[in-house]
Design a protein around this motif. Structure first.
Motif, PDB file in Angstrom:
ATOM      1  N   GLU A  27       8.318   9.528  -4.469  1.00 19.52           N
ATOM      2  CA  GLU A  27       7.634  10.209  -5.561  1.00 19.52           C
ATOM      3  C   GLU A  27       6.528  11.157  -5.110  1.00 19.52           C
ATOM      4  OE1 GLU A  27       8.592  10.001  -8.778  1.00 19.52           O
ATOM      5  OE2 GLU A  27      10.261   8.825  -7.993  1.00 19.52           O
ATOM      6  N   ASN A  28       6.397  11.353  -3.824  1.00 18.52           N
ATOM      7  CA  ASN A  28       5.441  12.347  -3.309  1.00 18.52           C
ATOM      8  C   ASN A  28       3.984  11.995  -3.615  1.00 18.52           C
ATOM      9  OD1 ASN A  28       5.304  14.732  -1.744  1.00 18.52           O
ATOM     10  ND2 ASN A  28       4.697  15.892  -3.562  1.00 18.52           N
ATOM     11  N   HIS A  29       3.674  10.693  -3.716  1.00 16.50           N
ATOM     12  CA  HIS A  29       2.279  10.302  -3.925  1.00 16.50           C
ATOM     13  C   HIS A  29       1.459  10.566  -2.675  1.00 16.50           C
ATOM     14  CE1 HIS A  29       2.920   8.550  -7.819  1.00 16.50           C
ATOM     15  NE2 HIS A  29       3.857   7.751  -7.366  1.00 16.50           N
ATOM     16  N   ARG A  30       0.264  11.061  -2.883  1.00 11.88           N
ATOM     17  CA  ARG A  30      -0.599  11.380  -1.753  1.00 11.88           C
ATOM     18  C   ARG A  30      -1.148  10.118  -1.085  1.00 11.88           C
ATOM     19  NH1 ARG A  30      -6.362  14.590  -2.275  1.00 11.88           N
ATOM     20  NH2 ARG A  30      -7.098  14.167  -0.151  1.00 11.88           N
ATOM     21  N   TYR A  31      -1.530   9.134  -1.897  1.00 12.71           N
ATOM     22  CA  TYR A  31      -2.152   7.927  -1.368  1.00 12.71           C
ATOM     23  C   TYR A  31      -1.113   6.825  -1.174  1.00 12.71           C
ATOM     24  CZ  TYR A  31      -6.979   9.473  -2.028  1.00 12.71           C
ATOM     25  OH  TYR A  31      -8.188  10.137  -1.926  1.00 12.71           O
ATOM     26  N   MET A  32      -1.225   6.142  -0.030  1.00 18.33           N
ATOM     27  CA  MET A  32      -0.378   4.977   0.238  1.00 18.33           C
ATOM     28  C   MET A  32      -1.221   3.879   0.855  1.00 18.33           C
ATOM     29  SD  MET A  32       3.213   6.663   1.538  1.00 18.33           S
ATOM     30  CE  MET A  32       4.156   5.152   1.288  1.00 18.33           C
ATOM     31  N   TYR A  33      -0.769   2.634   0.674  1.00 18.36           N
ATOM     32  CA  TYR A  33      -1.582   1.468   1.031  1.00 18.36           C
ATOM     33  C   TYR A  33      -0.712   0.385   1.670  1.00 18.36           C
ATOM     34  CZ  TYR A  33      -4.407   3.754  -2.561  1.00 18.36           C
ATOM     35  OH  TYR A  33      -5.101   4.669  -3.300  1.00 18.36           O
ATOM     36  N   TRP A  34      -1.344  -0.370   2.551  1.00 17.68           N
ATOM     37  CA  TRP A  34      -0.753  -1.599   3.051  1.00 17.68           C
ATOM     38  C   TRP A  34      -1.692  -2.760   2.705  1.00 17.68           C
ATOM     39  CZ3 TRP A  34       3.938  -2.745   4.527  1.00 17.68           C
ATOM     40  CH2 TRP A  34       4.772  -1.756   5.067  1.00 17.68           C
ATOM     41  N   TYR A  35      -1.104  -3.807   2.079  1.00 19.08           N
ATOM     42  CA  TYR A  35      -1.821  -5.016   1.746  1.00 19.08           C
ATOM     43  C   TYR A  35      -1.091  -6.186   2.406  1.00 19.08           C
ATOM     44  CZ  TYR A  35      -3.825  -2.382  -2.232  1.00 19.08           C
ATOM     45  OH  TYR A  35      -4.467  -1.465  -3.019  1.00 19.08           O
ATOM     46  N   ARG A  36      -1.828  -7.248   2.625  1.00 18.58           N
ATOM     47  CA  ARG A  36      -1.207  -8.509   2.989  1.00 18.58           C
ATOM     48  C   ARG A  36      -1.542  -9.556   1.936  1.00 18.58           C
ATOM     49  NH1 ARG A  36      -3.381 -11.248   8.413  1.00 18.58           N
ATOM     50  NH2 ARG A  36      -2.461 -13.062   7.384  1.00 18.58           N
ATOM     51  N   ALA A  93       2.077   2.837  -3.319  1.00 15.46           N
ATOM     52  CA  ALA A  93       1.742   4.254  -3.425  1.00 15.46           C
ATOM     53  C   ALA A  93       0.991   4.448  -4.724  1.00 15.46           C
ATOM     54  CB  ALA A  93       3.002   5.110  -3.395  1.00 15.46           C
ATOM     55  N   GLY A  94       0.012   5.343  -4.711  1.00 20.50           N
ATOM     56  CA  GLY A  94      -0.872   5.469  -5.869  1.00 20.50           C
ATOM     57  C   GLY A  94      -0.870   6.828  -6.508  1.00 20.50           C
ATOM     58  N   SER A  95      -1.032   6.816  -7.819  1.00 19.34           N
ATOM     59  CA  SER A  95      -1.145   8.039  -8.597  1.00 19.34           C
ATOM     60  C   SER A  95      -2.614   8.360  -8.815  1.00 19.34           C
ATOM     61  CB  SER A  95      -0.457   7.865  -9.956  1.00 19.34           C
ATOM     62  OG  SER A  95      -0.838   8.907 -10.826  1.00 19.34           O
ATOM     63  N   LEU A  96      -3.034   9.553  -8.445  1.00 27.87           N
ATOM     64  CA  LEU A  96      -4.416   9.947  -8.656  1.00 27.87           C
ATOM     65  C   LEU A  96      -4.691  10.263 -10.122  1.00 27.87           C
ATOM     66  CD1 LEU A  96      -5.259  12.164  -5.566  1.00 27.87           C
ATOM     67  CD2 LEU A  96      -5.633   9.726  -5.934  1.00 27.87           C
ATOM     68  N   GLU A 100      -2.859   4.116 -11.060  1.00 30.96           N
ATOM     69  CA  GLU A 100      -1.909   3.032 -10.912  1.00 30.96           C
ATOM     70  C   GLU A 100      -1.347   3.018  -9.500  1.00 30.96           C
ATOM     71  OE1 GLU A 100      -0.134   3.623 -15.385  1.00 30.96           O
ATOM     72  OE2 GLU A 100       1.187   2.805 -13.835  1.00 30.96           O
ATOM     73  N   GLN A 101      -1.025   1.829  -9.047  1.00 30.20           N
ATOM     74  CA  GLN A 101      -0.334   1.689  -7.775  1.00 30.20           C
ATOM     75  C   GLN A 101       1.023   1.062  -8.020  1.00 30.20           C
ATOM     76  OE1 GLN A 101      -2.482   0.002  -4.494  1.00 30.20           O
ATOM     77  NE2 GLN A 101      -4.302   1.225  -4.907  1.00 30.20           N
ATOM     78  N   TYR A 102       2.015   1.575  -7.298  1.00 24.10           N
ATOM     79  CA  TYR A 102       3.382   1.100  -7.411  1.00 24.10           C
ATOM     80  C   TYR A 102       3.733   0.394  -6.110  1.00 24.10           C
ATOM     81  CZ  TYR A 102       3.033   4.633 -11.011  1.00 24.10           C
ATOM     82  OH  TYR A 102       2.611   5.375 -12.085  1.00 24.10           O
ATOM     83  N   PHE A 103       4.207  -0.834  -6.274  1.00 21.23           N
ATOM     84  CA  PHE A 103       4.381  -1.688  -5.111  1.00 21.23           C
ATOM     85  C   PHE A 103       5.830  -1.775  -4.676  1.00 21.23           C
ATOM     86  CE2 PHE A 103       0.308  -3.664  -4.262  1.00 21.23           C
ATOM     87  CZ  PHE A 103      -0.413  -3.270  -5.371  1.00 21.23           C
ATOM     88  N   GLY A 104       6.001  -1.901  -3.363  1.00 21.90           N
ATOM     89  CA  GLY A 104       7.302  -2.196  -2.808  1.00 21.90           C
ATOM     90  C   GLY A 104       7.623  -3.676  -2.961  1.00 21.90           C
ATOM     91  N   PRO A 105       8.810  -4.085  -2.535  1.00 21.88           N
ATOM     92  CA  PRO A 105       9.251  -5.471  -2.716  1.00 21.88           C
ATOM     93  C   PRO A 105       8.639  -6.454  -1.730  1.00 21.88           C
ATOM     94  CG  PRO A 105      10.932  -4.218  -1.596  1.00 21.88           C
ATOM     95  CD  PRO A 105       9.865  -3.240  -1.977  1.00 21.88           C
ATOM     96  N   GLY A 106       7.976  -5.948  -0.694  1.00 14.62           N
ATOM     97  CA  GLY A 106       7.328  -6.837   0.262  1.00 14.62           C
ATOM     98  C   GLY A 106       8.182  -7.094   1.501  1.00 14.62           C
TER      99      GLY A 106
ATOM    100  N   TYR B  98      -9.382   4.807  -3.794  1.00 12.17           N
ATOM    101  CA  TYR B  98      -8.492   4.483  -4.917  1.00 12.17           C
ATOM    102  C   TYR B  98      -7.662   3.243  -4.638  1.00 12.17           C
ATOM    103  CZ  TYR B  98      -9.720   9.248  -6.118  1.00 12.17           C
ATOM    104  OH  TYR B  98     -10.421  10.395  -6.397  1.00 12.17           O
ATOM    105  N   ALA B  99      -8.097   2.421  -3.675  1.00 13.87           N
ATOM    106  CA  ALA B  99      -7.406   1.170  -3.398  1.00 13.87           C
ATOM    107  C   ALA B  99      -7.755   0.145  -4.464  1.00 13.87           C
ATOM    108  CB  ALA B  99      -7.801   0.656  -2.016  1.00 13.87           C
ATOM    109  N   LEU B 100      -7.037  -0.953  -4.475  1.00 11.36           N
ATOM    110  CA  LEU B 100      -7.298  -2.026  -5.419  1.00 11.36           C
ATOM    111  C   LEU B 100      -7.909  -3.211  -4.694  1.00 11.36           C
ATOM    112  CD1 LEU B 100      -4.062  -1.937  -7.609  1.00 11.36           C
ATOM    113  CD2 LEU B 100      -6.335  -1.090  -8.195  1.00 11.36           C
TER     114      LEU B 100
END
Lengths: 112, 112
Positions: A27-36, A93-96, A100-106, B98-100
């Motif tokens: 989706e071409n989101h600018r922001y991406m994140y990794w969580y544990r 990945a986040g929408s500015l 909202e953040q959209y999560f992968g399946p893990g 913009y992280a959670l």
């Protein structure tokens, strides 16, 4: 889910080996994140990226590195895996516009 | 830093009964707040969000949440719980990058 995929979905590795987890978005989101995610801790931020080659540390970044060479891909690397890094890893990945953040399946990673 | 606290680790309710899950936030200005749900072995799904305006927000699956500045709370409610609502629920607040920042979660058990 904004087309977030993670690979591999499951991995078992030995202590001391390097591991790379991949996150891909469509989706071409600018922001991406990794969580544990660990029992009793909820989700904790490891690293995030605010653009290609632009990354920053999160709350639990020790032992992890990330790279983002393309908008759609965000890689998480454990240079030398330890048992304390056994966890479930989620990419988002986040929408500015909506925050909202959209999560992968893990990815379930086990370090033996 | 912005943070949220979920005081209840586990909650058990009977099917058909009402539900309220608590979330308290720590932030001086108006926070951007979210509730996510995670079914066993699954990723995270957004239930609802609050940014500003009407303090009672409606979400998916019949959930709602009320933002109360005076109590620093953003509690999640549902008037009648279904067995399929059994899951882990996470409250989260937008923080730097913009992280959670997530709470530790509340595990909901629904009994017949």
């Amino acid at each position: 889910d904004a087309g977030i995929t993670q690979s591999p979905r499951h991995k078992v590795t030995e202590t001391g080996t390097p591991v790379t987890l991949r996150c891909h978005q469509t989706e071409n989101h600018r922001y991406m994140y990794w969580y544990r995610q660990d029992p009793g801790h909820g989700l904790r931020l490891i690293h995030y990226s605010y653009g290609v080659k632009d990354t920053d540390k999160g709350e639990v970044s020790d032992g992890y590195s990330v790279s983002r060479s393309k908008t759609e891909d965000f890689l998480l690397t454990l240079e030398s895996a330890t048992s304390s890094q056994t966890s479930v890893y989620f990419c988002a990945a986040g929408s500015l516009q909506t925050y909202e953040q959209y999560f992968g399946p893990g990815t379930r990673l086990t370090v033996t | 830093a912005q943070s949220v606290t979920q005081p209840d680790i586990h909650i058990t309710v009977s099917e058909g009964a009402s539900l309220e899950l608590r979330c308290n936030y720590s932030y001086g200005a108006t926070p951007y707040l979210f509730w996510y749900v995670q079914s066993p072995g699954q990723g995270l799904q957004l239930l609802l969000k609050y940014f500003s305006g009407d303090t009672l927000v409606q979400g998916i699956k019949g959930f709602e949440a009320e933002f109360k500045r005076s109590q620093s709370s953003f509690n999640l409610r549902k008037p009648s719980v279904h067995w399929s609502d059994a899951a882990e629920y996470f409250c989260a607040v937008v923080t730097s990058g913009y992280a959670l920042n997530f709470g530790k979660g509340t595990s909901l058990l629904v009994t017949p």
